[in-house]
Motif scaffolding. Sequence first.
Motif, PDB file in Angstrom:
ATOM      1  N   GLY A  42      22.630 -28.863  52.874  1.00 34.34           N
ATOM      2  CA  GLY A  42      22.956 -29.904  51.924  1.00 34.34           C
ATOM      3  C   GLY A  42      22.847 -29.439  50.487  1.00 34.34           C
ATOM      4  O   GLY A  42      22.872 -30.231  49.567  1.00 34.34           O
ATOM      5  N   TYR A  43      22.736 -28.156  50.292  1.00 31.50           N
ATOM      6  CA  TYR A  43      22.536 -27.631  48.952  1.00 31.50           C
ATOM      7  C   TYR A  43      23.846 -27.533  48.186  1.00 31.50           C
ATOM      8  O   TYR A  43      24.919 -27.404  48.755  1.00 31.50           O
ATOM      9  CB  TYR A  43      21.874 -26.251  49.017  1.00 31.50           C
ATOM     10  CG  TYR A  43      22.774 -25.177  49.590  1.00 31.50           C
ATOM     11  CD1 TYR A  43      23.568 -24.411  48.759  1.00 31.50           C
ATOM     12  CD2 TYR A  43      22.837 -24.954  50.953  1.00 31.50           C
ATOM     13  CE1 TYR A  43      24.412 -23.444  49.273  1.00 31.50           C
ATOM     14  CE2 TYR A  43      23.679 -23.991  51.476  1.00 31.50           C
ATOM     15  CZ  TYR A  43      24.463 -23.241  50.641  1.00 31.50           C
ATOM     16  OH  TYR A  43      25.300 -22.287  51.147  1.00 31.50           O
ATOM     17  N   LYS A  44      23.732 -27.644  46.885  1.00 27.55           N
ATOM     18  CA  LYS A  44      24.863 -27.394  45.985  1.00 27.55           C
ATOM     19  C   LYS A  44      24.323 -26.545  44.852  1.00 27.55           C
ATOM     20  O   LYS A  44      23.339 -26.907  44.218  1.00 27.55           O
ATOM     21  CB  LYS A  44      25.429 -28.703  45.458  1.00 27.55           C
ATOM     22  CG  LYS A  44      26.082 -29.519  46.540  1.00 27.55           C
ATOM     23  CD  LYS A  44      26.802 -30.705  45.985  1.00 27.55           C
ATOM     24  CE  LYS A  44      27.380 -31.456  47.178  1.00 27.55           C
ATOM     25  NZ  LYS A  44      28.396 -32.339  46.904  1.00 27.55           N
ATOM     26  N   SER A  45      24.959 -25.427  44.628  1.00 29.87           N
ATOM     27  CA  SER A  45      24.502 -24.542  43.564  1.00 29.87           C
ATOM     28  C   SER A  45      25.652 -23.675  43.100  1.00 29.87           C
ATOM     29  O   SER A  45      26.657 -23.529  43.785  1.00 29.87           O
ATOM     30  CB  SER A  45      23.344 -23.674  44.049  1.00 29.87           C
ATOM     31  OG  SER A  45      23.783 -22.842  45.103  1.00 29.87           O
ATOM     32  N   ASP A  46      25.481 -23.127  41.912  1.00 29.16           N
ATOM     33  CA  ASP A  46      26.495 -22.219  41.378  1.00 29.16           C
ATOM     34  C   ASP A  46      26.392 -20.842  42.013  1.00 29.16           C
ATOM     35  O   ASP A  46      27.396 -20.179  42.224  1.00 29.16           O
ATOM     36  CB  ASP A  46      26.351 -22.105  39.863  1.00 29.16           C
ATOM     37  CG  ASP A  46      26.672 -23.402  39.146  1.00 29.16           C
ATOM     38  OD1 ASP A  46      27.519 -24.169  39.653  1.00 29.16           O
ATOM     39  OD2 ASP A  46      26.072 -23.662  38.096  1.00 29.16           O
ATOM     40  N   PHE A  47      25.165 -20.430  42.303  1.00 26.42           N
ATOM     41  CA  PHE A  47      24.916 -19.119  42.887  1.00 26.42           C
ATOM     42  C   PHE A  47      23.802 -19.232  43.924  1.00 26.42           C
ATOM     43  O   PHE A  47      22.891 -20.033  43.770  1.00 26.42           O
ATOM     44  CB  PHE A  47      24.476 -18.101  41.825  1.00 26.42           C
ATOM     45  CG  PHE A  47      25.484 -17.879  40.741  1.00 26.42           C
ATOM     46  CD1 PHE A  47      26.554 -17.018  40.944  1.00 26.42           C
ATOM     47  CD2 PHE A  47      25.386 -18.542  39.540  1.00 26.42           C
ATOM     48  CE1 PHE A  47      27.494 -16.809  39.962  1.00 26.42           C
ATOM     49  CE2 PHE A  47      26.316 -18.342  38.535  1.00 26.42           C
ATOM     50  CZ  PHE A  47      27.379 -17.475  38.746  1.00 26.42           C
ATOM     51  N   VAL A  48      23.878 -18.390  44.931  1.00 25.17           N
ATOM     52  CA  VAL A  48      22.814 -18.319  45.939  1.00 25.17           C
ATOM     53  C   VAL A  48      22.246 -16.904  45.900  1.00 25.17           C
ATOM     54  O   VAL A  48      22.994 -15.923  45.947  1.00 25.17           O
ATOM     55  CB  VAL A  48      23.346 -18.633  47.352  1.00 25.17           C
ATOM     56  CG1 VAL A  48      22.259 -18.415  48.398  1.00 25.17           C
ATOM     57  CG2 VAL A  48      23.892 -20.048  47.408  1.00 25.17           C
ATOM     58  N   ILE A  49      20.935 -16.844  45.782  1.00 23.15           N
ATOM     59  CA  ILE A  49      20.241 -15.551  45.784  1.00 23.15           C
ATOM     60  C   ILE A  49      19.370 -15.494  47.031  1.00 23.15           C
ATOM     61  O   ILE A  49      18.500 -16.340  47.229  1.00 23.15           O
ATOM     62  CB  ILE A  49      19.366 -15.382  44.523  1.00 23.15           C
ATOM     63  CG1 ILE A  49      20.234 -15.500  43.263  1.00 23.15           C
ATOM     64  CG2 ILE A  49      18.625 -14.045  44.563  1.00 23.15           C
ATOM     65  CD1 ILE A  49      19.433 -15.559  41.971  1.00 23.15           C
ATOM     66  N   ALA A  50      19.629 -14.529  47.883  1.00 23.15           N
ATOM     67  CA  ALA A  50      18.822 -14.328  49.086  1.00 23.15           C
ATOM     68  C   ALA A  50      17.758 -13.283  48.784  1.00 23.15           C
ATOM     69  O   ALA A  50      18.048 -12.249  48.187  1.00 23.15           O
ATOM     70  CB  ALA A  50      19.699 -13.863  50.246  1.00 23.15           C
ATOM     71  N   VAL A  51      16.539 -13.580  49.180  1.00 23.98           N
ATOM     72  CA  VAL A  51      15.436 -12.637  49.006  1.00 23.98           C
ATOM     73  C   VAL A  51      14.946 -12.243  50.389  1.00 23.98           C
ATOM     74  O   VAL A  51      14.595 -13.093  51.197  1.00 23.98           O
ATOM     75  CB  VAL A  51      14.289 -13.262  48.181  1.00 23.98           C
ATOM     76  CG1 VAL A  51      13.166 -12.256  47.989  1.00 23.98           C
ATOM     77  CG2 VAL A  51      14.811 -13.754  46.830  1.00 23.98           C
ATOM     78  N   THR A  52      14.950 -10.962  50.657  1.00 14.80           N
ATOM     79  CA  THR A  52      14.529 -10.458  51.950  1.00 14.80           C
ATOM     80  C   THR A  52      13.366  -9.479  51.774  1.00 14.80           C
ATOM     81  O   THR A  52      13.139  -8.960  50.683  1.00 14.80           O
ATOM     82  CB  THR A  52      15.672  -9.740  52.692  1.00 14.80           C
ATOM     83  OG1 THR A  52      16.033  -8.568  51.958  1.00 14.80           O
ATOM     84  CG2 THR A  52      16.888 -10.636  52.844  1.00 14.80           C
ATOM     85  N   ALA A  53      12.658  -9.255  52.856  1.00 12.93           N
ATOM     86  CA  ALA A  53      11.582  -8.260  52.879  1.00 12.93           C
ATOM     87  C   ALA A  53      11.361  -7.875  54.337  1.00 12.93           C
ATOM     88  O   ALA A  53      11.775  -8.589  55.248  1.00 12.93           O
ATOM     89  CB  ALA A  53      10.299  -8.833  52.282  1.00 12.93           C
ATOM     90  N   PHE A  54      10.719  -6.751  54.527  1.00 16.33           N
ATOM     91  CA  PHE A  54      10.374  -6.353  55.892  1.00 16.33           C
ATOM     92  C   PHE A  54       9.569  -7.473  56.547  1.00 16.33           C
ATOM     93  O   PHE A  54       8.720  -8.092  55.895  1.00 16.33           O
ATOM     94  CB  PHE A  54       9.531  -5.079  55.904  1.00 16.33           C
ATOM     95  CG  PHE A  54      10.224  -3.846  55.384  1.00 16.33           C
ATOM     96  CD1 PHE A  54      11.492  -3.500  55.818  1.00 16.33           C
ATOM     97  CD2 PHE A  54       9.589  -3.033  54.459  1.00 16.33           C
ATOM     98  CE1 PHE A  54      12.117  -2.359  55.343  1.00 16.33           C
ATOM     99  CE2 PHE A  54      10.213  -1.889  53.984  1.00 16.33           C
ATOM    100  CZ  PHE A  54      11.479  -1.555  54.431  1.00 16.33           C
TER     101      PHE A  54
END
Length: 88
Positions: free
Chosen positions: A6-18
């Motif tokens: 249900g999100y609305k945004s201009d940009f999506v930033i995914a943050v990953t880690a081991f």
Amino acid sequence: MLESKGYKSDFVIAVTAFVALRKKRFLARSKSSSIKIFNQIRAKQMSDSERKERADFVITNNKTKEDLAAKIEKIIKKINSNIANNDK
């Protein structure tokens, strides 16, 4: 956020880690030392590969907070540059 759909945004930033590092960080900040809770949370999240596919930017957070901050700054500059170029 991506899991809610249900999100609305201009940009999506995914943050990953081991995964092992995520677990270590979770246990360090959590009042619960339960691996079971960590696994329940992970089970509700989409996979890293799916998250990366949906993201405009991807940050790998396997190092220090300073490294993470530098990566965030780089993305902010890129976004601001794109906005400035679109305003012309």
